[in-house]
Scaffold this motif. Sequence first.
Motif, short mmCIF file in Angstrom:
data_model
loop_
_atom_site.label_atom_id
_atom_site.label_comp_id
_atom_site.label_asym_id
_atom_site.label_seq_id
_atom_site.Cartn_x
_atom_site.Cartn_y
_atom_site.Cartn_z
N LYS A 1 0.83 -1.31 -0.15
CA LYS A 1 0.31 -0.24 -0.18
C LYS A 1 0.81 1.54 0.23
O LYS A 1 0.68 2.05 -0.53
CB LYS A 1 -0.67 -0.17 1.29
CG LYS A 1 -2.04 -0.89 1.02
CD LYS A 1 -3.02 0.44 0.06
CE LYS A 1 -4.75 -0.68 0.11
NZ LYS A 1 -5.77 0.16 -1.54
N LEU A 2 2.15 1.56 0.97
CA LEU A 2 3.22 2.57 0.95
C LEU A 2 2.80 2.55 -0.67
O LEU A 2 3.76 3.58 -0.60
CB LEU A 2 3.99 1.69 2.15
CG LEU A 2 3.54 1.37 3.05
CD1 LEU A 2 5.21 1.74 3.67
CD2 LEU A 2 3.25 3.53 3.46
N ASN A 3 3.61 1.41 -1.07
CA ASN A 3 4.64 1.84 -2.89
C ASN A 3 2.79 2.01 -3.28
O ASN A 3 3.31 2.68 -4.28
CB ASN A 3 5.09 0.28 -3.99
CG ASN A 3 5.85 -0.24 -2.60
OD1 ASN A 3 6.78 1.14 -2.22
ND2 ASN A 3 6.18 -1.30 -2.86
N GLU A 4 1.84 2.23 -3.44
CA GLU A 4 0.55 2.74 -4.62
C GLU A 4 0.65 3.92 -4.22
O GLU A 4 0.51 4.90 -4.53
CB GLU A 4 -0.56 1.51 -3.90
CG GLU A 4 -0.68 0.52 -4.34
CD GLU A 4 -2.21 -0.17 -3.78
OE1 GLU A 4 -2.36 0.33 -3.53
OE2 GLU A 4 -2.42 -1.46 -4.16
N TYR A 5 0.46 4.33 -3.00
CA TYR A 5 0.68 5.78 -2.64
C TYR A 5 2.07 6.52 -2.41
O TYR A 5 1.72 7.96 -2.97
CB TYR A 5 0.50 5.94 -1.30
CG TYR A 5 -0.77 5.58 -0.08
CD1 TYR A 5 -1.49 5.00 -0.53
CD2 TYR A 5 -0.28 4.56 1.27
CE1 TYR A 5 -2.81 4.85 -0.18
CE2 TYR A 5 -1.40 4.59 1.65
CZ TYR A 5 -3.03 4.09 1.35
OH TYR A 5 -3.91 3.84 1.96
N LEU A 6 2.84 6.20 -2.73
CA LEU A 6 4.02 6.60 -3.66
C LEU A 6 4.07 6.23 -5.29
O LEU A 6 4.94 7.73 -5.54
CB LEU A 6 5.26 6.00 -3.13
CG LEU A 6 6.03 6.39 -1.35
CD1 LEU A 6 7.18 5.42 -1.42
CD2 LEU A 6 6.00 7.38 -1.44
N GLU A 7 3.87 5.82 -5.67
CA GLU A 7 3.39 5.83 -7.08
C GLU A 7 2.30 7.07 -7.24
O GLU A 7 2.18 7.46 -8.32
CB GLU A 7 3.20 4.51 -7.92
CG GLU A 7 4.13 3.06 -7.67
CD GLU A 7 5.18 4.27 -8.37
OE1 GLU A 7 5.11 4.14 -9.73
OE2 GLU A 7 6.37 3.97 -8.24
N ILE A 8 1.61 6.82 -6.55
CA ILE A 8 0.28 8.29 -7.07
C ILE A 8 1.64 10.02 -6.83
O ILE A 8 0.58 10.51 -7.65
CB ILE A 8 -0.86 7.92 -5.77
CG1 ILE A 8 -1.72 7.16 -6.58
CG2 ILE A 8 -1.98 9.44 -6.38
CD1 ILE A 8 -2.47 6.40 -5.09
N LEU A 9 2.16 9.70 -5.90
CA LEU A 9 2.63 11.28 -4.99
C LEU A 9 3.56 11.34 -5.84
O LEU A 9 4.01 12.69 -6.06
CB LEU A 9 2.83 11.24 -3.69
CG LEU A 9 1.10 11.19 -3.21
CD1 LEU A 9 1.49 10.99 -1.36
CD2 LEU A 9 1.03 12.53 -3.16
N LEU A 10 4.28 10.53 -6.93
CA LEU A 10 5.77 10.80 -6.81
C LEU A 10 6.00 10.21 -8.70
O LEU A 10 5.45 9.22 -8.51
CB LEU A 10 6.56 10.17 -6.51
CG LEU A 10 7.19 10.16 -4.66
CD1 LEU A 10 7.92 9.36 -4.46
CD2 LEU A 10 7.35 11.85 -4.77
N ASP A 11 6.76 11.24 -9.55
CA ASP A 11 6.82 11.04 -10.55
C ASP A 11 8.30 10.53 -10.77
O ASP A 11 9.05 10.81 -9.32
CB ASP A 11 6.45 11.78 -12.00
CG ASP A 11 6.58 12.84 -11.24
OD1 ASP A 11 7.92 13.47 -10.92
OD2 ASP A 11 5.97 13.74 -12.20
N SER A 12 8.56 10.61 -11.97
CA SER A 12 10.67 10.26 -12.07
C SER A 12 10.80 11.57 -11.51
O SER A 12 12.56 11.37 -10.39
CB SER A 12 10.86 9.66 -13.39
OG SER A 12 10.26 11.04 -13.97
N ASP A 13 10.97 13.03 -11.92
CA ASP A 13 11.55 13.89 -11.17
C ASP A 13 11.38 14.19 -9.73
O ASP A 13 12.29 14.47 -9.27
CB ASP A 13 10.53 14.98 -12.01
CG ASP A 13 11.20 15.11 -13.19
OD1 ASP A 13 12.24 14.59 -13.72
OD2 ASP A 13 10.70 15.91 -14.13
#
Length: 350
Positions: free
Chosen positions: A265-277
């Motif tokens: 779930k942490l990874n899911e949230y990070l993918e939503i909040l962060l792009d590569s930059d």
Amino acid sequence: MDSELNILLNSIKEKTGINITVYAESMKYVISTSDNPCPIEPSDPQFESVFADAANNRTFFRLKYKNARLVGMIDGVGETEKNYAYLILNLIENSSNRELQLSQAEYLKMILLGECNRPQVQKYMRKYAVPPLETYVMVVANRDNKNAEIINVLSNFSTNASDAALEMEEGIAVFVKFIDEASDNEYQSAAEYAGFLQQSILEETGVNVSIAVGGRVSSLAEASASYQQAMTTLRMSTAMNSKGEVHTFKEFILVKMLEDIPKFKLNEYLEILLDSDAKSVFSDEEMLNTAEEFLENSLTMSETSRKLYLHRNTLMYRLDKIERSTGLNIRKFSDAMTFRLITYLFKLRG
């Protein structure tokens, strides 16, 4: 004795699944883990130690708890029941004897580790005249293993006669603080008092310690919860590379909540909040340190520049770069909170 022995018997039952009945030979005193205890006399009243009584399908054992001589009984006969009987009587007698042999520090250590039930804590409080005051626990960590010197300083600066400092393990001391409003009004908070102790230890011993402060609890009986909170605070402040030498559990409530979330779930949230930059910012130690210092200094440009030895323009350039990469202007409180949340998620993911 009834409540203490009852708690002990139920604890043994939880671990073994066996119902245990204990009684005095006069049958005037009976305590049992069974809902319908039915103590019976063994067919051989003169038995010694452990007796597998086939006639009654019970295994009996003699034990001494405190100053009372008692008889214990479990269902069944055979080698398994006999071994359980020996185990149970040893557990009961060792529990009784251990309290008598403990020093005050050892007894308090057991309380903090959660190894004492409420009656045992109350016995400690009666024995050492500990008042029923609110309390909290500080964990004092040092890398130099100078617990003895640190404990001496903590004891000298206690404000209540019941305050206690002791060693938990190598490099870890604790300070159990009892809150007496009449004598503890010099400091605005536990964190402020911890800061005073941290500075005093540094001045007196030359050791730069880290202090983690657990939450306030109603009495010593709940102190193990405060100790666990303080240990969690120490662990999290280290994992998060938090600045400063004093931290409280309240600072890390959000982190603790996030830690309880499954990693996927942490990874899911990070993918939503962060792009590569954005990810590049959280992997850049210099940028991350700049942002953390800015947040720690209440979003104040001048103080952050001074602490980091940066020109104001350099700081502004870095904050602008963070905004371009993450879309978060951490000069604004709401964006700063989101940035801090992402930082926690990033570090928890590992």
